[in-house]
Write an enzyme that holds these catalytic residues in place. Structure first.
Site, PDB file in Angstrom:
ATOM      1  N   LYS A   1      -9.485  -6.402   2.414  1.00  0.00           N
ATOM      2  CA  LYS A   1      -9.103  -5.153   3.086  1.00  0.00           C
ATOM      3  C   LYS A   1     -10.239  -4.138   3.147  1.00  0.00           C
ATOM      4  O   LYS A   1     -10.775  -3.756   2.109  1.00  0.00           O
ATOM      5  CB  LYS A   1      -7.933  -4.495   2.331  1.00  0.00           C
ATOM      6  CG  LYS A   1      -6.674  -5.333   2.288  1.00  0.00           C
ATOM      7  CD  LYS A   1      -5.507  -4.490   1.779  1.00  0.00           C
ATOM      8  CE  LYS A   1      -4.201  -5.255   1.860  1.00  0.00           C
ATOM      9  NZ  LYS A   1      -3.043  -4.397   1.568  1.00  0.00           N
TER      10      LYS A   1
ATOM     11  N   SER B   1       4.932   6.575   9.642  1.00  0.00           N
ATOM     12  CA  SER B   1       5.811   6.749  10.796  1.00  0.00           C
ATOM     13  C   SER B   1       7.112   5.964  10.684  1.00  0.00           C
ATOM     14  O   SER B   1       7.362   5.269   9.703  1.00  0.00           O
ATOM     15  CB  SER B   1       5.067   6.361  12.072  1.00  0.00           C
ATOM     16  OG  SER B   1       4.620   5.042  11.973  1.00  0.00           O
TER      17      SER B   1
ATOM     18  N   ARG C   1      10.694  -3.235   7.978  1.00  0.00           N
ATOM     19  CA  ARG C   1      10.015  -3.802   9.152  1.00  0.00           C
ATOM     20  C   ARG C   1       9.903  -5.305   8.953  1.00  0.00           C
ATOM     21  O   ARG C   1       9.638  -5.772   7.841  1.00  0.00           O
ATOM     22  CB  ARG C   1       8.610  -3.212   9.295  1.00  0.00           C
ATOM     23  CG  ARG C   1       8.606  -1.739   9.640  1.00  0.00           C
ATOM     24  CD  ARG C   1       7.209  -1.183   9.590  1.00  0.00           C
ATOM     25  NE  ARG C   1       6.640  -1.271   8.255  1.00  0.00           N
ATOM     26  CZ  ARG C   1       5.361  -1.133   7.964  1.00  0.00           C
ATOM     27  NH1 ARG C   1       4.488  -0.896   8.918  1.00  0.00           N
ATOM     28  NH2 ARG C   1       4.927  -1.223   6.728  1.00  0.00           N
TER      29      ARG C   1
ATOM     30  N   ASN D   1       1.080   4.857   2.045  1.00  0.00           N
ATOM     31  CA  ASN D   1       0.526   5.595   3.187  1.00  0.00           C
ATOM     32  C   ASN D   1       0.693   7.081   2.919  1.00  0.00           C
ATOM     33  O   ASN D   1       1.818   7.560   2.804  1.00  0.00           O
ATOM     34  CB  ASN D   1       1.288   5.237   4.464  1.00  0.00           C
ATOM     35  CG  ASN D   1       1.254   3.744   4.741  1.00  0.00           C
ATOM     36  OD1 ASN D   1       0.269   3.239   5.264  1.00  0.00           O
ATOM     37  ND2 ASN D   1       2.311   3.045   4.368  1.00  0.00           N
TER      38      ASN D   1
ATOM     39  N   GLU E   1      -6.632   2.168   8.160  1.00  0.00           N
ATOM     40  CA  GLU E   1      -5.182   2.253   8.249  1.00  0.00           C
ATOM     41  C   GLU E   1      -4.745   1.864   9.657  1.00  0.00           C
ATOM     42  O   GLU E   1      -5.539   1.880  10.581  1.00  0.00           O
ATOM     43  CB  GLU E   1      -4.720   3.697   7.979  1.00  0.00           C
ATOM     44  CG  GLU E   1      -5.161   4.283   6.658  1.00  0.00           C
ATOM     45  CD  GLU E   1      -4.506   3.612   5.483  1.00  0.00           C
ATOM     46  OE1 GLU E   1      -3.359   3.156   5.609  1.00  0.00           O
ATOM     47  OE2 GLU E   1      -5.145   3.522   4.421  1.00  0.00           O
TER      48      GLU E   1
ATOM     49  N   GLU F   1       0.862  -1.188   0.000  1.00  0.00           N
ATOM     50  CA  GLU F   1       0.000   0.000   0.000  1.00  0.00           C
ATOM     51  C   GLU F   1       0.888   1.222   0.000  1.00  0.00           C
ATOM     52  O   GLU F   1       2.101   1.129   0.210  1.00  0.00           O
ATOM     53  CB  GLU F   1      -0.906   0.028   1.243  1.00  0.00           C
ATOM     54  CG  GLU F   1      -0.107   0.147   2.526  1.00  0.00           C
ATOM     55  CD  GLU F   1      -0.899   0.701   3.712  1.00  0.00           C
ATOM     56  OE1 GLU F   1      -2.017   1.213   3.525  1.00  0.00           O
ATOM     57  OE2 GLU F   1      -0.374   0.616   4.835  1.00  0.00           O
TER      58      GLU F   1
HETATM   59  P1  ADP Z   1      -2.676  -0.882   6.993  1.00  0.00           P
HETATM   60  O1  ADP Z   1      -3.193   0.357   6.374  1.00  0.00           O
HETATM   61  O2  ADP Z   1      -3.498  -1.382   8.110  1.00  0.00           O
HETATM   62  O3  ADP Z   1      -1.210  -0.789   7.318  1.00  0.00           O
HETATM   63  P2  ADP Z   1      -1.821  -2.744   4.920  1.00  0.00           P
HETATM   64  O4  ADP Z   1      -2.410  -2.866   3.578  1.00  0.00           O
HETATM   65  O5  ADP Z   1      -0.468  -2.135   4.995  1.00  0.00           O
HETATM   66  O6  ADP Z   1      -2.864  -1.970   5.848  1.00  0.00           O
HETATM   67  O7  ADP Z   1      -1.782  -4.174   5.590  1.00  0.00           O
HETATM   68  C1  ADP Z   1      -1.302  -4.383   6.888  1.00  0.00           C
HETATM   69  C2  ADP Z   1      -0.320  -5.523   6.902  1.00  0.00           C
HETATM   70  O8  ADP Z   1      -0.935  -6.711   6.386  1.00  0.00           O
HETATM   71  C3  ADP Z   1       0.901  -5.294   6.040  1.00  0.00           C
HETATM   72  O9  ADP Z   1       1.897  -4.596   6.762  1.00  0.00           O
HETATM   73  C4  ADP Z   1       1.312  -6.713   5.677  1.00  0.00           C
HETATM   74  O10 ADP Z   1       2.056  -7.286   6.736  1.00  0.00           O
HETATM   75  C5  ADP Z   1      -0.017  -7.441   5.588  1.00  0.00           C
HETATM   76  N1  ADP Z   1      -0.508  -7.449   4.199  1.00  0.00           N
HETATM   77  C6  ADP Z   1      -1.243  -6.499   3.596  1.00  0.00           C
HETATM   78  N2  ADP Z   1      -1.500  -6.796   2.317  1.00  0.00           N
HETATM   79  C7  ADP Z   1      -0.903  -7.978   2.082  1.00  0.00           C
HETATM   80  C8  ADP Z   1      -0.803  -8.828   0.935  1.00  0.00           C
HETATM   81  N3  ADP Z   1      -1.386  -8.503  -0.210  1.00  0.00           N
HETATM   82  N4  ADP Z   1      -0.109  -9.987   1.069  1.00  0.00           N
HETATM   83  C9  ADP Z   1       0.467 -10.317   2.238  1.00  0.00           C
HETATM   84  N5  ADP Z   1       0.402  -9.571   3.348  1.00  0.00           N
HETATM   85  C10 ADP Z   1      -0.272  -8.407   3.288  1.00  0.00           C
HETATM   86 MG    MG Z   2       0.391  -0.718   6.054  1.00  0.00          MG
END
Ligand code: ADP
Ligand code: MG
Length: 474
Positions: free
Chosen positions: A364, A151, A450, A146, A368, A144
């Site tokens: 999803k 942060s 991370r 941000n 966030e 994604e």
């Molecule tokens: P947020 O806005 O809550 O950070 P993310 O899209 O970054 O949402 O998803 C949170 C976490 O979920 C990511 O840091 C990752 O570890 C896991 N994640 C998100 N999308 C995927 C994906 N397509 N495949 C594998 N893990 C994912």
């Molecule tokens: Mg994220």
């Protein structure tokens, strides 16, 4: 990906010695967080969680991520100025998602009144994982982007020094010398300072809009101190303070108790829970003002998961960035499969596919901060329940990225030292400043790695799942 530290990772004595050095080095370097027990004071603090060893990252993918960052800056900036696109893209979402709908209402209200803001500052972080193909080769896949409150640009400026020392303790002096310098805090401050300068009032301050509970204050202090070094005054305020002390003058300059604010840097404001009626009013006041908001509400909307999904449709990038074929190609090359769950045949089909094979996907919502996504059985159950209701459209589906795990130790206060199978997520910070229609700054500002144990599907550092890391390029 080659496991870089095979020879030491199972050497218990060496690991114990290195971990003791690492923890003290982190404290000395200022890799700090307030504690869960005393989240409001800095009297008692501890180290922010981090890996014992730097994690291997393929050099080519690391370079690819840096090379596409200016393109993503351009894209986010373009979306934020494209009312038609935002309106069309978010139309289905705002019917069912109250939070996005409220942000969107403020966006429309501010546009109708006419923008007082003329200088725009974007600070974003594009996050990636390294998807492991059947033949074992890894590909860069965006998780994604941000666009608000990204942060750890501060604390991560200090982790490379810690890892350099750890590698030396483990007898890897040569490898230690290869760890890259990295200082996102400086890059972020550069953007904020540029926006402050263009705003054009020496007396005006930069306001960090912060949470009620500020466990991650040291990360923010790194950026603040860079601004103080440039003789720019910084104040820290909450939404409640804005409600109580904020006002606009006739030309919509923002004042807090009589002090003019040039830049509002949000480190808060991306989850619905923080907004009661008064805080929504405070948000509206800020958005109506002439102050440079980082981000403005349009840019926050540009960072929604729904927008991300629409960007992956053939032709969309080309429409948003006409005349930039190389940039759109670089951007598209990082996309994973993304799918709309809007009502209709396309949504029905992908919902059925995901119910039949949930491990291929991540579900999803428009949220966030980690911990909101659904995986596996839970994904199946939720999708079964909502597949015939409009609620479905508040989610998107994404292909699940499957990185190759590597062994590491996650160092956390009060936790035993034990080896874990881990996967990493690379973030690249982007900064840009626009004055009217002229982009005056567009840069990549550093990186964040991370790492988390594979048993956690979701969650970042603040959510207590991932820890700070340093890339070791291979
Ligand atoms: P947020 O806005 O809550 O950070 P993310 O899209 O970054 O949402 O998803 C949170 C976490 O979920 C990511 O840091 C990752 O570890 C896991 N994640 C998100 N999308 C995927 C994906 N397509 N495949 C594998 N893990 C994912
Ligand atoms: Mg994220």
């Amino acid at each position: 990906m080659a496991a870089a530290w095979q020879d030491v990772v199972r050497d218990a004595a060496a690991v114990r010695e290195a971990a003791a050095v690492a923890v003290d080095a982190a404290l000395l370097a200022g890799v700090l967080m307030r504690t869960g027990e005393q989240p409001h004071a800095s009297d008692v603090v501890n180290y922010a969680p981090f890996t014992l060893l730097p994690s291997a990252v393929p050099r080519a993918l690391f370079e690819q991520a840096y090379a596409v960052q200016q393109d993503f800056n351009l894209l986010v900036d373009a979306i934020s100025q494209n009312k038609e696109f935002l309106e069309k893209t978010l139309a289905s979402t705002i019917k069912v998602d109250d939070f996005t709908a409220q942000l969107f209402r403020i966006y429309m209200q501010v546009l109708e009144e006419g923008l007082a803001q003329t200088v725009f500052l974007g600070i974003n972080r594009s996050d990636y994982m390294f998807d492991c193909g059947l033949d074992g080769t890894a590909a860069l896949r965006q998780i994604e982007i941000n666009t608000i409150a990204a942060s750890f640009g501060g604390l991560t400026s200090r982790t490379a020094d810690v890892h350099r020392l750890v590698l030396k303790v483990l007898g890897k002096t040569e490898e230690a010398s290869h760890l890259l310098p990295n200082n996102p805090a400086k890059g972020l401050a550069l953007g904020i300072a540029k926006a402050w300068e263009l705003y054009g009032s020496q007396r005006a301050v930069v306001m960090f809009l912060v949470e009620d509970v500020q466990r991650n204050i040291f990360d923010q202090r790194c950026v603040e101190n860079e601004l103080w070094n440039r003789n720019i005054r910084v104040v820290r305020k909450r939404f409640r303070d804005v409600f109580e002390q904020g006002s606009l003058d006739a030309s919509r300059r923002l004042y807090m108790d009589g002090q003019e604010v040039a830049v509002v840097y949000y480190r808060e404001g991306y989850v619905p829970q923080v907004y009661d009626q008064q805080n929504w009013e405070a948000r509206l006041l800020l958005e109506r003002s002439r102050a440079v908001k980082c981000p403005d509400i349009a840019t926050q909307l540009a960072g929604t998961k729904k927008v991300q999904q629409e960007l992956s449709r053939p032709g969309t990038l080309e429409k948003l960035l006409p005349g930039h074929p190389e940039a759109t190609a670089r951007i598209r090359a990082t996309f994973a499969g993304l799918y709309s769950l809007d009502e209709g045949e396309e949504g029905d089909r992908i919902a059925a596919t995901a119910i039949a094979d949930p491990d291929r996907f991540v579900l999803k919502p428009q949220r966030e901060g980690g911990g909101n996504n659904l995986y596996g059985e839970e994904l199946r159950e939720v999708l079964e329940k909502i597949k015939d209701s409009p609620e479905r459209t508040s989610y998107i589906l994404m292909d699940k990225i499957k990185p190759q795990p590597a062994l590491n130790y996650l160092l956390r206060a009060h936790s035993p030292l034990q080896v874990s199978e881990c996967i990493s997520e690379l973030g690249i910070f982007g900064v840009y400043v626009r004055q009217g229609q002229e982009l005056v700054l567009n840069q990549a500002a550093g990186h964040l790695l991370r790492t988390k144990a594979i048993e956690h599907a979701d969650g970042g550092v603040a959510a207590g799942v991932a820890v700070l890391d340093t890339p070791y390029l291979v």
